[in-house]
Design an enzyme around this catalytic site. Structure first.
Site, short mmCIF file in Angstrom:
data_model
loop_
_atom_site.label_atom_id
_atom_site.label_comp_id
_atom_site.label_asym_id
_atom_site.label_seq_id
_atom_site.Cartn_x
_atom_site.Cartn_y
_atom_site.Cartn_z
N THR A 19 0.82 -1.22 0.00
CA THR A 19 0.00 0.00 0.00
C THR A 19 0.85 1.27 0.00
O THR A 19 2.03 1.26 0.33
CB THR A 19 -0.93 0.03 1.22
OG1 THR A 19 -0.15 0.10 2.41
CG2 THR A 19 -1.83 -1.19 1.26
N ASP A 20 0.18 2.37 -0.34
CA ASP A 20 0.81 3.68 -0.24
C ASP A 20 0.51 4.27 1.14
O ASP A 20 -0.06 3.58 2.00
CB ASP A 20 0.33 4.59 -1.38
CG ASP A 20 -1.18 4.85 -1.36
OD1 ASP A 20 -1.84 4.59 -0.33
OD2 ASP A 20 -1.70 5.30 -2.40
N ALA A 21 0.84 5.51 1.34
CA ALA A 21 0.66 6.15 2.65
C ALA A 21 -0.81 6.22 3.06
O ALA A 21 -1.12 6.31 4.25
CB ALA A 21 1.27 7.55 2.65
N ILE B 288 -3.92 2.39 0.47
CA ILE B 288 -4.50 1.88 -0.77
C ILE B 288 -3.40 1.18 -1.56
O ILE B 288 -2.25 1.64 -1.58
CB ILE B 288 -5.11 3.04 -1.59
CG1 ILE B 288 -6.32 3.62 -0.83
CG2 ILE B 288 -5.50 2.60 -2.98
CD1 ILE B 288 -6.90 4.85 -1.45
#
Length: 150
Positions: free
Chosen positions: A21-23, A26
């Site tokens: 995931t990103d920050a 997601i």
């Protein structure tokens, strides 16, 4: 040859981890490609072929081209179902149609098509599928003939 999909469909189950995931929690877009690569590898394994053994027979698979469409995000801890359907079988290449769906609600998150070439490990030049592998894939995609020139 165009696929007939006479056999049961295949889906690889995987889970979204923090590293995917990103920050914002997601799934980062490129990780869908990794999920689909794993599903293609597991599809081969399901047919009785390990990529490590195929490499020992001077055979590798390389992605020639890919196309992906993103529909909805996957999030941390989601369980995913990743399909790997053979839709075209040629002398030295396969085309897969793949989808990534969330297991809990069957929502389509990402879909794509991948042209995968069969090459010699020592030269990376195209080579025909070995007969056993061709027969296994032909069983997935029905009977027919290869496209000329592939």
């Amino acid at each position: 040859m165009r696929a007939q999909n006479e056999l049961e469909s295949f889906a690889h189950r995987c889970r979204v981890y923090y590293e995917d995931t990103d920050a914002g929690g997601i799934v980062y877009y490129v990780n869908y490609l990794k999920f689909m690569e794993r599903a293609r590898t597991e599809r081969l394994r399901d047919l009785g072929f390990a990529q490590s053994a195929l490499a020992g027979e001077n055979l590798l698979f390389v992605v020639h081209s890919s196309e992906a469409r993103y529909h909805a995000p996957a999030r941390l801890d989601d369980e995913l179902l990743v399909s790997a359907e053979v839709i075209e079988l040629n002398r030295a290449s396969l085309r897969f149609r793949q989808q990534v769906r969330r297991a809990t609600d069957d929502a389509l998150l990402c879909e794509g098509q991948f042209l995968v070439a069969c090459v010699r490990a020592d030269s990376l030049k195209p080579r025909a599928f070995p007969e056993a592998l061709r027969a296994a894939f032909a069983g997935l995609s029905g009977a027919g003939t290869s496209k000329a020139g592939d």
